[in-house]
Write an enzyme that holds these catalytic residues in place. Sequence first.
Site, PDB file in Angstrom:
ATOM      1  N   LYS A 111       1.643  24.336 -14.922  1.00  0.00           N
ATOM      2  CA  LYS A 111       0.240  24.385 -14.295  1.00  0.00           C
ATOM      3  C   LYS A 111       0.489  25.042 -12.699  1.00  0.00           C
ATOM      4  O   LYS A 111      -0.640  25.922 -12.644  1.00  0.00           O
ATOM      5  CB  LYS A 111      -0.798  23.482 -14.056  1.00  0.00           C
ATOM      6  CG  LYS A 111      -1.187  23.199 -15.710  1.00  0.00           C
ATOM      7  CD  LYS A 111      -2.875  22.684 -15.852  1.00  0.00           C
ATOM      8  CE  LYS A 111      -3.534  22.370 -16.948  1.00  0.00           C
ATOM      9  NZ  LYS A 111      -4.659  22.869 -17.355  1.00  0.00           N
ATOM     10  N   LYS A 192       0.462  26.135 -26.314  1.00  0.00           N
ATOM     11  CA  LYS A 192      -0.490  25.531 -26.835  1.00  0.00           C
ATOM     12  C   LYS A 192      -1.393  25.889 -27.144  1.00  0.00           C
ATOM     13  O   LYS A 192      -1.743  26.125 -25.644  1.00  0.00           O
ATOM     14  CB  LYS A 192       0.048  23.960 -25.886  1.00  0.00           C
ATOM     15  CG  LYS A 192      -1.455  23.599 -25.496  1.00  0.00           C
ATOM     16  CD  LYS A 192      -1.291  22.015 -24.207  1.00  0.00           C
ATOM     17  CE  LYS A 192      -1.862  22.314 -23.481  1.00  0.00           C
ATOM     18  NZ  LYS A 192      -2.835  21.283 -24.285  1.00  0.00           N
ATOM     19  N   LYS A 195      -7.823  24.797 -23.673  1.00  0.00           N
ATOM     20  CA  LYS A 195      -9.571  25.043 -23.245  1.00  0.00           C
ATOM     21  C   LYS A 195      -9.464  26.080 -22.100  1.00  0.00           C
ATOM     22  O   LYS A 195     -10.253  26.797 -21.780  1.00  0.00           O
ATOM     23  CB  LYS A 195     -10.168  24.176 -23.853  1.00  0.00           C
ATOM     24  CG  LYS A 195     -10.304  23.291 -22.217  1.00  0.00           C
ATOM     25  CD  LYS A 195     -11.502  22.055 -22.882  1.00  0.00           C
ATOM     26  CE  LYS A 195     -11.070  20.549 -22.842  1.00  0.00           C
ATOM     27  NZ  LYS A 195      -9.995  20.428 -21.223  1.00  0.00           N
TER      28      LYS A 195
HETATM   29  P1  ATP Z   1      -6.648  22.452 -19.933  1.00  0.00           P
HETATM   30  O1  ATP Z   1      -6.400  23.212 -21.109  1.00  0.00           O
HETATM   31  O2  ATP Z   1      -7.433  22.699 -18.950  1.00  0.00           O
HETATM   32  O3  ATP Z   1      -5.186  21.904 -19.485  1.00  0.00           O
HETATM   33  P2  ATP Z   1      -6.621  21.352 -22.438  1.00  0.00           P
HETATM   34  O4  ATP Z   1      -6.930  21.961 -23.658  1.00  0.00           O
HETATM   35  O5  ATP Z   1      -4.857  21.335 -22.738  1.00  0.00           O
HETATM   36  O6  ATP Z   1      -7.614  21.553 -21.587  1.00  0.00           O
HETATM   37  P3  ATP Z   1      -6.832  18.404 -21.833  1.00  0.00           P
HETATM   38  O7  ATP Z   1      -8.286  18.049 -21.534  1.00  0.00           O
HETATM   39  O8  ATP Z   1      -5.813  18.668 -21.284  1.00  0.00           O
HETATM   40  O9  ATP Z   1      -7.421  19.797 -22.924  1.00  0.00           O
HETATM   41  O10 ATP Z   1      -6.931  17.156 -22.994  1.00  0.00           O
HETATM   42  C1  ATP Z   1      -7.719  16.315 -24.033  1.00  0.00           C
HETATM   43  C2  ATP Z   1      -6.886  16.022 -24.742  1.00  0.00           C
HETATM   44  O11 ATP Z   1      -6.176  16.869 -25.818  1.00  0.00           O
HETATM   45  C3  ATP Z   1      -5.524  15.126 -24.727  1.00  0.00           C
HETATM   46  O12 ATP Z   1      -4.664  14.474 -25.286  1.00  0.00           O
HETATM   47  C4  ATP Z   1      -4.601  16.109 -24.894  1.00  0.00           C
HETATM   48  O13 ATP Z   1      -2.859  15.572 -25.335  1.00  0.00           O
HETATM   49  C5  ATP Z   1      -5.240  17.002 -25.930  1.00  0.00           C
HETATM   50  N1  ATP Z   1      -4.631  18.500 -26.245  1.00  0.00           N
HETATM   51  C6  ATP Z   1      -5.225  19.170 -25.607  1.00  0.00           C
HETATM   52  N2  ATP Z   1      -4.744  20.446 -26.512  1.00  0.00           N
HETATM   53  C7  ATP Z   1      -3.783  20.062 -27.116  1.00  0.00           C
HETATM   54  C8  ATP Z   1      -3.505  21.031 -28.663  1.00  0.00           C
HETATM   55  N3  ATP Z   1      -3.130  22.139 -27.973  1.00  0.00           N
HETATM   56  N4  ATP Z   1      -2.748  20.532 -29.121  1.00  0.00           N
HETATM   57  C9  ATP Z   1      -3.150  18.953 -29.154  1.00  0.00           C
HETATM   58  N5  ATP Z   1      -3.488  18.050 -28.674  1.00  0.00           N
HETATM   59  C10 ATP Z   1      -4.040  18.956 -27.440  1.00  0.00           C
END
Ligand code: ATP
Length: 326
Positions: A111, A192, A195
């Site tokens: 990040k 991955k 969001k």
């Molecule tokens: P950001 O893009 O802002 O980092 P994010 O989509 O990665 O957000 P988080 O709020 O960081 O989401 O994570 C919430 C939960 O979703 C965490 O337990 C994280 O491990 C899970 N998660 C996020 N992205 C994935 C993915 N691509 N596959 C599986 N689990 C995920």
Amino acid sequence: MNRVFSGIKPSGEVQLGNYLGALQNWVSMQDESDAVYCVVDLHALTVPHDADELRSSTLSLAQMLMAVGLDPERCILFVQSHVQEHAECAWLMECTAAFGELRRMTQFKDKSTGNEFVSAGLFTYPALQAADILLYDTNQVPVGEDQRQHIELTRDIAIRFNSRFGDTFTVPEAVIPPSGARVMDLQHPDRKMSKSEESPQGTILILDPPEVIEKKIKRAVTDSNDEVFFDVEKKPGVSNLLSILGAATGKTPKEACDGITRYGDLKNATAEAVIELLRPVQEKYYTLADDPAETSRLIAKGAEKAREVASTTLSRARQNIGLLNL
Ligand code: ATP
Ligand code: LTN
């Protein structure tokens, strides 16, 4: 009773990876355990953001969590900044974590690389996450694969604090699902799904209408030979679709492969499974979104319940670390 804690950032619209990697487990664990779930708004401050957008994302994320099946009667659901113990405990964690440990965190590297402004909070972020978890005497933390390293660090911090200052924190463990633990971007299967990354065609949002979900899955990157088997190295795009199909239908990716021989069939089956999985969630979300006052009432009650647990643990930590009580 087994205590479960997890958190999600209000950093954009909830995507399929969040649901398959984490939220599905959150829902199933609320009945077998004493579950505490949190919209971690303080974590969303670590990257540049718009203030009004953050406020509205926080409320709509709470509504989304209820729409996926969290029931404030069966779990504690609250917003992190409403329980001030998190910020205070984070300082104790920052003073227990080593600089070198934080520097090794891959989420920080991902990040921060290439960004003009990198906040100090982005660097100390895992200490705040450790505070979130340890304040609730947590046994299990349901998360996606990307969070494994942060939970390991939380364990190390808890063990170090306990050995320096006496038994204070429960040492938690990560709970990661067999399928869907790392959903990849449909256009870039080497990274991955997330969001906050700009990849509209590669990201399936929970609120995407059925025809949009279908289009995104049909355009997902595969490779040139039309063979379907699960091998993340050789077939990243196909394996990602198999993981999604498996997670959406309660199977392992290899089981999901059964009977599917061509890319077209795999894409059709995956699109159908995802659309059916998300349909009831979307319906419930739009009903809840009509009543923001009720959501606010529920999360205010959640914060009260959370505070009761967190303040007890924080008092113990303050006492053991040597802060003067009057
Ligand atoms: P950001 O893009 O802002 O980092 P994010 O989509 O990665 O957000 P988080 O709020 O960081 O989401 O994570 C919430 C939960 O979703 C965490 O337990 C994280 O491990 C899970 N998660 C996020 N992205 C994935 C993915 N691509 N596959 C599986 N689990 C995920
Ligand atoms: N760091 C996590 C979000 C998060 C979290 C937590 C997850 C903050 N606090 C406590 C589990 C437990 C992320 O980026 N997904």
